[in-house]
Design an enzyme around this catalytic site. Structure first.
Site, PDB file in Angstrom:
ATOM      1  N   THR A 208       6.419   0.816   2.067  1.00 27.94           N
ATOM      2  CA  THR A 208       7.431   1.587   2.797  1.00 27.94           C
ATOM      3  C   THR A 208       6.697   2.525   3.750  1.00 27.94           C
ATOM      4  O   THR A 208       5.988   3.433   3.299  1.00 27.94           O
ATOM      5  CB  THR A 208       8.312   2.407   1.838  1.00 27.94           C
ATOM      6  OG1 THR A 208       8.899   1.521   0.892  1.00 27.94           O
ATOM      7  CG2 THR A 208       9.406   3.137   2.600  1.00 27.94           C
TER       8      THR A 208
ATOM      9  N   LEU B 145       0.843  -1.202   0.000  1.00 25.33           N
ATOM     10  CA  LEU B 145       0.000   0.000   0.000  1.00 25.33           C
ATOM     11  C   LEU B 145       0.877   1.250   0.000  1.00 25.33           C
ATOM     12  O   LEU B 145       2.071   1.192   0.297  1.00 25.33           O
ATOM     13  CB  LEU B 145      -0.904  -0.024   1.241  1.00 25.33           C
ATOM     14  CG  LEU B 145      -1.844  -1.234   1.324  1.00 25.33           C
ATOM     15  CD1 LEU B 145      -2.611  -1.232   2.646  1.00 25.33           C
ATOM     16  CD2 LEU B 145      -2.808  -1.259   0.150  1.00 25.33           C
ATOM     17  N   PRO B 146       0.278   2.418  -0.301  1.00 27.87           N
ATOM     18  CA  PRO B 146       1.110   3.625  -0.427  1.00 27.87           C
ATOM     19  C   PRO B 146       1.855   4.031   0.848  1.00 27.87           C
ATOM     20  O   PRO B 146       3.054   4.262   0.809  1.00 27.87           O
ATOM     21  CB  PRO B 146       0.105   4.702  -0.844  1.00 27.87           C
ATOM     22  CG  PRO B 146      -1.034   3.954  -1.468  1.00 27.87           C
ATOM     23  CD  PRO B 146      -1.099   2.650  -0.740  1.00 27.87           C
TER      24      PRO B 146
ATOM     25  N   LYS C 270       7.360  11.210   0.445  1.00 27.85           N
ATOM     26  CA  LYS C 270       6.951  10.522   1.678  1.00 27.85           C
ATOM     27  C   LYS C 270       8.158   9.848   2.337  1.00 27.85           C
ATOM     28  O   LYS C 270       8.387   9.987   3.543  1.00 27.85           O
ATOM     29  CB  LYS C 270       5.883   9.467   1.333  1.00 27.85           C
ATOM     30  CG  LYS C 270       5.523   8.536   2.471  1.00 27.85           C
ATOM     31  CD  LYS C 270       4.983   7.190   1.992  1.00 27.85           C
ATOM     32  CE  LYS C 270       5.981   6.408   1.206  1.00 27.85           C
ATOM     33  NZ  LYS C 270       5.766   4.981   1.055  1.00 27.85           N
TER      34      LYS C 270
ATOM     35  N   LYS D 177      15.374   0.451   4.917  1.00 29.08           N
ATOM     36  CA  LYS D 177      14.803   0.862   3.628  1.00 29.08           C
ATOM     37  C   LYS D 177      14.873   2.384   3.426  1.00 29.08           C
ATOM     38  O   LYS D 177      15.237   2.862   2.351  1.00 29.08           O
ATOM     39  CB  LYS D 177      13.349   0.370   3.565  1.00 29.08           C
ATOM     40  CG  LYS D 177      12.481   0.968   2.492  1.00 29.08           C
ATOM     41  CD  LYS D 177      12.902   0.557   1.101  1.00 29.08           C
ATOM     42  CE  LYS D 177      12.101   1.343   0.070  1.00 29.08           C
ATOM     43  NZ  LYS D 177      12.568   1.107  -1.281  1.00 29.08           N
TER      44      LYS D 177
END
Ligand SMILES: NC(=O)c1ccc[n+]([C@@H]2O[C@H](COP(=O)([O-])OP(=O)(O)OC[C@H]3O[C@@H](n4cnc5c(N)ncnc54)[C@H](O)[C@@H]3O)[C@@H](O)[C@H]2O)c1
Length: 297
Positions: free
Chosen positions: A95, A64-65, A245, A170
């Site tokens: 992420t 998902l975003p 983001k 990440k």
């Protein structure tokens, strides 16, 4: 093994395809019906909702975003926690921030559901080729459970530490990626402004000490490389808004740990400005155009 896959966007779609190719039974759900239909054409079952997809699944994978979507999926009023049976394994490859990853892990533990955060590197090309790098946070036993599923979608599977550790590793990678892409763009545009051929300049730098992944695998200059977003009007790939983001997550972590990240802070400002100029839904390599002062390319 029954796998539920939730979130079939640029990354999730091809990842679910690779699970089908590996012989898993896959049930999919996305808010966009066309993306479900595409997977149905490849043999996936389509569920009417996220809880319906999760019901009876041995493993639930989500792509998902951002953190708010992951929190809502697993822990909100409409969350799928109660729909999953005891012993289900959740693999979240989105992420997101490490705090949300830990919060979701704790909430799912109440249902006897295992959780790993498993964000990826490798982009859409890696998702399609099944060569993603997975960076996993969770216990040793949860990592061991997740590994065979991740191997159907990726090549390098790393265990970074406990819940949230995958997300920390990440965002360190993505902060560096953002800086490298902006720096590569700046250098290529300098050469172009002085009359150099960007293809020749790219070959020279790729074999020199400035060589890096953004230059020889994901070149931001249109026409230099095929099958990358810069040769497709910057469509597909990894959105500028998603990079913004991730840079925000990196800076939050820097504040939290009192780390100094001046290059990351500058990169966040550049990508935010780029987004405000209308590039938010384009691939992040389009930052190249920010340094294009001739506007003729
Ligand atoms: N695109 C890349 O190259 C790349 C690389 C590495 C990591 N990531 C990360 O992977 C994640 C996904 O990226 P993407 O590029 O596939 O994004 P995307 O926007 O293409 O896909 C996200 C999908 O999630 C779906 N979705 C949103 N809320 C939902 C919900 N409640 N239920 C079901 N579906 C829902 C959307 O409809 C969309 O199809 C992000 O966290 C991103 O930062 C992306």
């Amino acid at each position: 093994m029954n796998i539920a896959f939730i979130g079939l966007g640029n990354m999730g779609g091809p990842m679910a395809t690779n699970l089908l190719k590996a012989g898993f039974k896959v049930t999919v759900f996305d808010l966009v019906q066309a993306q479900c239909d595409e997977l149905a054409g490849q043999g996936a079952k389509v569920a009417e909702s996220a809880p319906a997809a999760a019901k009876g699944a041995d493993v639930v994978v989500s792509m998902l975003p951002a953190g708010q979507h992951v929190r809502a999926l697993y822990t909100g009023d409409q969350g799928i926690g109660p729909s999953m049976g005891e012993g289900t394994l959740v693999i979240d490859s989105s992420t997101i921030d490490e705090a949300t990853a830990r919060e979701v892990a704790e909430a799912l533990a109440d249902y006897e559901v295992d959780f790993v955060d498993a964000p990826v590197s490798g982009g859409v090309a890696g998702a399609q080729a099944g060569t993603l790098t997975f960076i996993v946070g969770g216990s040793d036993s949860q990592f061991a459970r997740a590994k065979p599923v991740l191997e159907a979608m990726g090549k390098n599977i790393f265990h970074a530490g406990d819940h949230g550790a995958g997300q920390v590793a990440k965002i360190c990678n993505n902060m560096l990626l953002a800086v490298l892409m902006a720096g590569t763009s700046e250098a290529l545009q300098l050469g172009i402004s002085k009359g150099l051929d960007p293809k020749v300049l790219s070959e020279i730098i790729a074999q020199s000490s400035g060589g890096n992944w953004t230059l020889d695998k994901y070149n931001p200059c249109p026409g230099v490389m095929e099958s990358v977003p810069s040769s497709n009007n910057y469509d597909g790939g990894f959105l500028v808004d998603l990079m913004c983001k991730d840079l925000g997550l990196a800076l939050d972590s820097a504040v939290d740990s009192k780390s100094s990240t001046p290059m990351g802070a500058l990169a966040r400002s550049l990508y935010a400005m780029h987004s405000q100029q209308g590039w938010g839904r384009k691939d992040f390599s389009s930052i190249f155009q920010m340094f294009n002062h001739s506007k003729e390319q």
